[in-house]
Design a protein around this motif. Structure first.
Motif, PDB file in Angstrom:
ATOM      1  N   ASP A  20       0.826  -1.201   0.000  1.00 23.79           N
ATOM      2  CA  ASP A  20       0.000   0.000   0.000  1.00 23.79           C
ATOM      3  C   ASP A  20       0.867   1.260   0.000  1.00 23.79           C
ATOM      4  O   ASP A  20       0.534   2.248  -0.658  1.00 23.79           O
ATOM      5  CB  ASP A  20      -0.943   0.025   1.202  1.00 23.79           C
ATOM      6  CG  ASP A  20      -2.027  -1.027   1.114  1.00 23.79           C
ATOM      7  OD1 ASP A  20      -2.332  -1.485  -0.014  1.00 23.79           O
ATOM      8  OD2 ASP A  20      -2.572  -1.401   2.163  1.00 23.79           O
ATOM      9  N   LYS A  23       1.934   1.789  -3.455  1.00 22.65           N
ATOM     10  CA  LYS A  23       0.808   2.311  -4.238  1.00 22.65           C
ATOM     11  C   LYS A  23       0.621   3.803  -3.963  1.00 22.65           C
ATOM     12  O   LYS A  23       0.273   4.562  -4.866  1.00 22.65           O
ATOM     13  CB  LYS A  23      -0.485   1.560  -3.901  1.00 22.65           C
ATOM     14  CG  LYS A  23      -0.558   0.176  -4.453  1.00 22.65           C
ATOM     15  CD  LYS A  23      -1.866  -0.482  -4.032  1.00 22.65           C
ATOM     16  CE  LYS A  23      -1.824  -1.959  -4.302  1.00 22.65           C
ATOM     17  NZ  LYS A  23      -2.994  -2.656  -3.751  1.00 22.65           N
ATOM     18  N   TYR A  24       0.833   4.199  -2.708  1.00 18.46           N
ATOM     19  CA  TYR A  24       0.712   5.612  -2.356  1.00 18.46           C
ATOM     20  C   TYR A  24       1.657   6.453  -3.219  1.00 18.46           C
ATOM     21  O   TYR A  24       1.252   7.469  -3.780  1.00 18.46           O
ATOM     22  CB  TYR A  24       1.009   5.845  -0.866  1.00 18.46           C
ATOM     23  CG  TYR A  24       1.176   7.301  -0.541  1.00 18.46           C
ATOM     24  CD1 TYR A  24       0.065   8.110  -0.341  1.00 18.46           C
ATOM     25  CD2 TYR A  24       2.442   7.889  -0.499  1.00 18.46           C
ATOM     26  CE1 TYR A  24       0.211   9.469  -0.085  1.00 18.46           C
ATOM     27  CE2 TYR A  24       2.595   9.236  -0.243  1.00 18.46           C
ATOM     28  CZ  TYR A  24       1.482  10.014  -0.039  1.00 18.46           C
ATOM     29  OH  TYR A  24       1.632  11.353   0.203  1.00 18.46           O
ATOM     30  N   TRP A  27       0.580   6.803  -6.696  1.00 17.00           N
ATOM     31  CA  TRP A  27      -0.496   7.792  -6.776  1.00 17.00           C
ATOM     32  C   TRP A  27       0.070   9.215  -6.640  1.00 17.00           C
ATOM     33  O   TRP A  27      -0.347  10.127  -7.359  1.00 17.00           O
ATOM     34  CB  TRP A  27      -1.522   7.493  -5.678  1.00 17.00           C
ATOM     35  CG  TRP A  27      -2.575   8.533  -5.497  1.00 17.00           C
ATOM     36  CD1 TRP A  27      -3.703   8.703  -6.264  1.00 17.00           C
ATOM     37  CD2 TRP A  27      -2.624   9.540  -4.477  1.00 17.00           C
ATOM     38  NE1 TRP A  27      -4.438   9.762  -5.787  1.00 17.00           N
ATOM     39  CE2 TRP A  27      -3.805  10.290  -4.677  1.00 17.00           C
ATOM     40  CE3 TRP A  27      -1.808   9.870  -3.407  1.00 17.00           C
ATOM     41  CZ2 TRP A  27      -4.171  11.345  -3.854  1.00 17.00           C
ATOM     42  CZ3 TRP A  27      -2.172  10.922  -2.578  1.00 17.00           C
ATOM     43  CH2 TRP A  27      -3.332  11.651  -2.811  1.00 17.00           C
ATOM     44  N   THR A  59     -11.672  19.669  -4.662  1.00 17.17           N
ATOM     45  CA  THR A  59     -10.518  18.944  -5.195  1.00 17.17           C
ATOM     46  C   THR A  59      -9.682  18.376  -4.053  1.00 17.17           C
ATOM     47  O   THR A  59      -9.267  17.212  -4.098  1.00 17.17           O
ATOM     48  CB  THR A  59      -9.656  19.858  -6.081  1.00 17.17           C
ATOM     49  OG1 THR A  59     -10.445  20.310  -7.185  1.00 17.17           O
ATOM     50  CG2 THR A  59      -8.418  19.134  -6.600  1.00 17.17           C
ATOM     51  N   ARG A  62     -11.458  15.359  -2.655  1.00 17.82           N
ATOM     52  CA  ARG A  62     -11.284  14.179  -3.515  1.00 17.82           C
ATOM     53  C   ARG A  62      -9.909  13.555  -3.312  1.00 17.82           C
ATOM     54  O   ARG A  62      -9.783  12.327  -3.158  1.00 17.82           O
ATOM     55  CB  ARG A  62     -11.480  14.561  -4.983  1.00 17.82           C
ATOM     56  CG  ARG A  62     -11.258  13.392  -5.942  1.00 17.82           C
ATOM     57  CD  ARG A  62     -11.414  13.807  -7.402  1.00 17.82           C
ATOM     58  NE  ARG A  62     -10.586  14.925  -7.804  1.00 17.82           N
ATOM     59  CZ  ARG A  62      -9.280  14.835  -8.109  1.00 17.82           C
ATOM     60  NH1 ARG A  62      -8.642  13.672  -8.015  1.00 17.82           N
ATOM     61  NH2 ARG A  62      -8.599  15.905  -8.491  1.00 17.82           N
ATOM     62  N   LEU A  63      -8.869  14.384  -3.288  1.00 16.88           N
ATOM     63  CA  LEU A  63      -7.509  13.874  -3.114  1.00 16.88           C
ATOM     64  C   LEU A  63      -7.344  13.172  -1.768  1.00 16.88           C
ATOM     65  O   LEU A  63      -6.728  12.104  -1.688  1.00 16.88           O
ATOM     66  CB  LEU A  63      -6.498  14.999  -3.249  1.00 16.88           C
ATOM     67  CG  LEU A  63      -6.359  15.601  -4.651  1.00 16.88           C
ATOM     68  CD1 LEU A  63      -5.551  16.886  -4.613  1.00 16.88           C
ATOM     69  CD2 LEU A  63      -5.747  14.587  -5.603  1.00 16.88           C
ATOM     70  N   ASN A  65      -9.650  11.720  -0.019  1.00 19.32           N
ATOM     71  CA  ASN A  65     -10.366  10.444  -0.055  1.00 19.32           C
ATOM     72  C   ASN A  65      -9.596   9.400  -0.845  1.00 19.32           C
ATOM     73  O   ASN A  65      -9.549   8.232  -0.450  1.00 19.32           O
ATOM     74  CB  ASN A  65     -11.774  10.647  -0.625  1.00 19.32           C
ATOM     75  CG  ASN A  65     -12.747  11.054   0.432  1.00 19.32           C
ATOM     76  OD1 ASN A  65     -13.262  10.216   1.156  1.00 19.32           O
ATOM     77  ND2 ASN A  65     -12.975  12.352   0.560  1.00 19.32           N
ATOM     78  N   GLU A  66      -8.981   9.815  -1.950  1.00 22.71           N
ATOM     79  CA  GLU A  66      -8.147   8.876  -2.710  1.00 22.71           C
ATOM     80  C   GLU A  66      -6.985   8.396  -1.848  1.00 22.71           C
ATOM     81  O   GLU A  66      -6.667   7.200  -1.839  1.00 22.71           O
ATOM     82  CB  GLU A  66      -7.613   9.555  -3.976  1.00 22.71           C
ATOM     83  CG  GLU A  66      -8.667   9.825  -5.012  1.00 22.71           C
ATOM     84  CD  GLU A  66      -8.150  10.623  -6.199  1.00 22.71           C
ATOM     85  OE1 GLU A  66      -6.929  10.926  -6.261  1.00 22.71           O
ATOM     86  OE2 GLU A  66      -8.971  10.964  -7.074  1.00 22.71           O
ATOM     87  N   TRP A  67      -6.361   9.315  -1.122  1.00 23.91           N
ATOM     88  CA  TRP A  67      -5.241   8.989  -0.235  1.00 23.91           C
ATOM     89  C   TRP A  67      -5.698   7.995   0.828  1.00 23.91           C
ATOM     90  O   TRP A  67      -5.058   6.961   1.058  1.00 23.91           O
ATOM     91  CB  TRP A  67      -4.746  10.281   0.377  1.00 23.91           C
ATOM     92  CG  TRP A  67      -3.523  10.259   1.233  1.00 23.91           C
ATOM     93  CD1 TRP A  67      -2.878   9.168   1.761  1.00 23.91           C
ATOM     94  CD2 TRP A  67      -2.800  11.397   1.689  1.00 23.91           C
ATOM     95  NE1 TRP A  67      -1.805   9.580   2.515  1.00 23.91           N
ATOM     96  CE2 TRP A  67      -1.732  10.940   2.477  1.00 23.91           C
ATOM     97  CE3 TRP A  67      -2.952  12.761   1.503  1.00 23.91           C
ATOM     98  CZ2 TRP A  67      -0.831  11.810   3.093  1.00 23.91           C
ATOM     99  CZ3 TRP A  67      -2.047  13.624   2.105  1.00 23.91           C
ATOM    100  CH2 TRP A  67      -0.993  13.149   2.885  1.00 23.91           C
ATOM    101  N   ASP A  69      -8.133   5.966   0.749  1.00 23.49           N
ATOM    102  CA  ASP A  69      -8.453   4.659   0.161  1.00 23.49           C
ATOM    103  C   ASP A  69      -7.201   3.801   0.020  1.00 23.49           C
ATOM    104  O   ASP A  69      -7.276   2.578   0.054  1.00 23.49           O
ATOM    105  CB  ASP A  69      -9.107   4.822  -1.209  1.00 23.49           C
ATOM    106  CG  ASP A  69     -10.606   5.048  -1.127  1.00 23.49           C
ATOM    107  OD1 ASP A  69     -11.199   4.780  -0.060  1.00 23.49           O
ATOM    108  OD2 ASP A  69     -11.182   5.494  -2.141  1.00 23.49           O
ATOM    109  N   ILE A  70      -6.056   4.450  -0.154  1.00 24.52           N
ATOM    110  CA  ILE A  70      -4.798   3.708  -0.272  1.00 24.52           C
ATOM    111  C   ILE A  70      -4.254   3.358   1.108  1.00 24.52           C
ATOM    112  O   ILE A  70      -3.916   2.205   1.378  1.00 24.52           O
ATOM    113  CB  ILE A  70      -3.754   4.528  -1.065  1.00 24.52           C
ATOM    114  CG1 ILE A  70      -4.280   4.823  -2.471  1.00 24.52           C
ATOM    115  CG2 ILE A  70      -2.417   3.787  -1.128  1.00 24.52           C
ATOM    116  CD1 ILE A  70      -3.487   5.881  -3.215  1.00 24.52           C
TER     117      ILE A  70
END
Length: 96
Positions: A20, A23-24, A27, A59, A62-63, A65-67, A69-70
């Protein structure tokens, strides 16, 4: 809009999150290359401090939340001023 976002990940074993964490960075690297993220510094121990330059709160939301999720984490968010803007404000205060 500038923001400093500091993450404190859940207290899982760091070795259990190696994939993970990789993956971070997969991203984050495009965000750094595009200038959406101005800097990203890993914290000693765990977590990352990132400076984002985004067009809106949505924005940033969103970022983050993406973070999360990882790598699920607690986030501290600090709105920032550009140094030039802060100096102009200070100069206008001194002139008053």
């Amino acid at each position: 809009m500038l923001f400093l976002v500091i993450s404190t990940p859940r207290p899982d074993k760091p070795t259990s999150l190696t994939n993970d964490r990789m993956k971070y960075w997969d991203w984050m690297n495009p965000l750094l290359a595009s200038g959406v993220a101005k800097s990203a510094y890993p914290r000693v121990g765990r977590g990352v401090a990132v400076t984002f330059n985004v067009d809106s709160n949505e924005t940033l939301h969103r970022l983050m939340n993406e973070w999360a999720d990882i790598i699920p984490a607690h986030f501290e968010v600090y709105p920032l001023l550009d140094a030039g803007v802060a100096k102009q404000f200070l100069a206008s205060q001194a002139a008053s």
